[in-house]
Scaffold this motif. Structure first.
Motif, mmCIF file in Angstrom:
data_model
loop_
_atom_site.group_PDB
_atom_site.id
_atom_site.type_symbol
_atom_site.label_atom_id
_atom_site.label_comp_id
_atom_site.label_asym_id
_atom_site.label_seq_id
_atom_site.Cartn_x
_atom_site.Cartn_y
_atom_site.Cartn_z
ATOM 1 N N ALA A 211 -4.169 -7.867 -4.805
ATOM 2 C CA ALA A 211 -3.930 -7.365 -6.165
ATOM 3 C C ALA A 211 -2.815 -6.342 -6.180
ATOM 4 O O ALA A 211 -2.126 -6.158 -7.188
ATOM 5 C CB ALA A 211 -5.210 -6.760 -6.729
ATOM 6 N N ILE A 212 -2.640 -5.622 -5.056
ATOM 7 C CA ILE A 212 -1.513 -4.709 -4.875
ATOM 8 C C ILE A 212 -0.878 -4.994 -3.519
ATOM 9 O O ILE A 212 -1.520 -5.496 -2.599
ATOM 10 C CB ILE A 212 -1.933 -3.232 -4.972
ATOM 11 C CG1 ILE A 212 -3.066 -2.911 -3.982
ATOM 12 C CG2 ILE A 212 -2.332 -2.861 -6.395
ATOM 13 C CD1 ILE A 212 -3.467 -1.434 -3.956
ATOM 14 N N ASP A 213 0.422 -4.663 -3.419
ATOM 15 C CA ASP A 213 1.170 -4.898 -2.181
ATOM 16 C C ASP A 213 1.218 -3.671 -1.292
ATOM 17 O O ASP A 213 1.533 -3.774 -0.092
ATOM 18 C CB ASP A 213 2.619 -5.292 -2.509
ATOM 19 C CG ASP A 213 2.704 -6.509 -3.411
ATOM 20 O OD1 ASP A 213 2.048 -7.519 -3.083
ATOM 21 O OD2 ASP A 213 3.404 -6.437 -4.444
ATOM 22 N N ALA A 214 0.943 -2.521 -1.868
ATOM 23 C CA ALA A 214 1.073 -1.268 -1.124
ATOM 24 C C ALA A 214 0.306 -0.171 -1.846
ATOM 25 O O ALA A 214 -0.056 -0.310 -3.015
ATOM 26 C CB ALA A 214 2.548 -0.883 -0.998
ATOM 27 N N SER A 215 0.069 0.933 -1.127
ATOM 28 C CA SER A 215 -0.639 2.049 -1.739
ATOM 29 C C SER A 215 -0.395 3.336 -0.968
ATOM 30 O O SER A 215 -0.166 3.316 0.248
ATOM 31 C CB SER A 215 -2.153 1.783 -1.765
ATOM 32 O OG SER A 215 -2.850 2.874 -2.342
#
Length: 356
Positions: A211-215
């Motif tokens: 759902a996200i590529d990075a954080s």
């Protein structure tokens, strides 16, 4: 006989008055007991980030012989993590352990009290808070929202994020789906990323499911506990977007104003101690975690000066826009910038260079 009776009545009256005064004194002491439910925005198992409130709770109870007691609730157990300030404002809870940057949508200047892109180091921020204008400016800002902030934790820079692919240029940021909180998120939006803010407990599944590529979230020791190193193998440094992370005990202002001065002093003292211990804890444990990265297939990389310069340029633009749009933001940011400029004169002369 009359004199004896009169003397006896005097003694009885004195004893009665003394008993009444003792009763009033006991009632006054009882009325000064503090019993607060404290929801937290970070799990208390997270070192430096979430556990300072545990230390504060233990110390304040011991110092007051349990006349002041906090009952701490983990994130989401009492109020939603992003609803903490509203809960304090409306006196649903008397106080909370909060990261004020999550108030950015309703209180733009709040982000400056929590983290600033290319901002001060944690000890400089603490100096601005305690010995500069920080404490007064923060109290004035939150008084408008029926809340009183007490600095309760400062730790060092976060990592610049956990990524599933390498980031070499600003173009690599475009189109990324990334979880970034605070002003750093606005900078990445400026550079073309799709930015979302979700609570800490939701980050790992979002990364795992794509759902996200990075954080970003915190320092390596905290991020490892969150499991990011299992699903994102590129960890970037330095934490340009969050050079310090400050958390606060946010107290309902009406509740705070009614506290006796000795209780206020006790809360301030406990949180000041919590702030220092958070800093030492955070600094002590990161090296060992990073040393273990290779065995996990994690690559720790320092961003190039060229990439950092591009991020700095975008940050300056965002800060200028935010200052133009909000008077409180402008006032607090200018105060921080002025303090940082004076501090840098001391820092450059007093401290050894890192490249000796």
């Amino acid at each position: 006989m009359f004199k004896t009776r009169k003397s006896l009545l005097s003694v009885v009256s004195a004893v009665t008055l003394s008993t009444a005064l003792i009763g009033l004194s006991t009632e006054a002491s009882a009325s000064e007991k503090v019993r607060w439910k404290i929801p937290t925005v970070f799990g208390t198992h997270l070192p430096g980030l979430g556990d300072p409130i545990k230390l504060v709770t233990e110390q304040i109870g011991a110092a007051s012989e349990n006349q002041v007691q906090f009952k701490v609730y983990e994130p989401g157990k009492l109020v939603p993590p992003f609803g903490i300030t509203e809960a304090v404002k409306n006196n649903q809870v008397p106080a909370a352990y909060a990261w004020l940057g999550y108030d950015q949508g309703k209180i733009p200047a709040s982000a400056l009290l929590s983290a600033v892109p290319f901002g001060m180091e944690p000890w400089a921020y603490a100096a601005w808070w305690y010995d500069g204008e920080g404490k007064k400016l923060a109290e004035d800002l939150y008084a408008k929202h029926n809340a009183h902030p007490v600095l309760c934790s400062v730790i060092g820079p976060e990592t610049a994020g956990w990524f599933k692919k390498e980031i070499k240029t600003l173009d690599d940021i475009k189109g990324l789906k990334i979880r970034f909180a605070g002003l750093g998120g606005k900078v990445l939006q400026e550079l073309g990323a799709s930015v979302t803010v979700i609570p800490g407990g939701e980050i790992f599944p979002a990364l795992e499911k794509g759902a996200i590529d990075a954080s970003e979230f915190s320092m390596p020791a905290v991020d490892q506990m969150m499991g990011f190193d299992k699903v994102a193998k590129y960890n970037y440094f330095p934490g340009w977007h969050q050079t310090y992370t400050a958390s606060h005990l946010l107290v309902n202002k009406t509740v705070w104003d009614k506290l006796p001065d000795d209780r206020k002093a006790l809360v301030d003292m406990a949180c000041t101690a919590g702030t220092f211990r958070a800093l030492t804890r955070g600094e002590a444990i990161q090296g060992d975690i990073i040393a273990g990265f290779p065995a996990k297939g994690v690559k720790a990389t320092r961003m190039s000066n060229e990439l950092l310069a591009g991020l700095k340029k975008a940050s300056d633009k965002v800060m200028a826009e935010q200052s133009a749009a909000d008077a409180d933001f402008k006032r607090i940011y200018e105060s921080q910038q002025a303090f940082a400029a004076k501090y840098s004169t001391w820092k450059k002369l007093a401290y050894l260079p890192d490249d000796l």
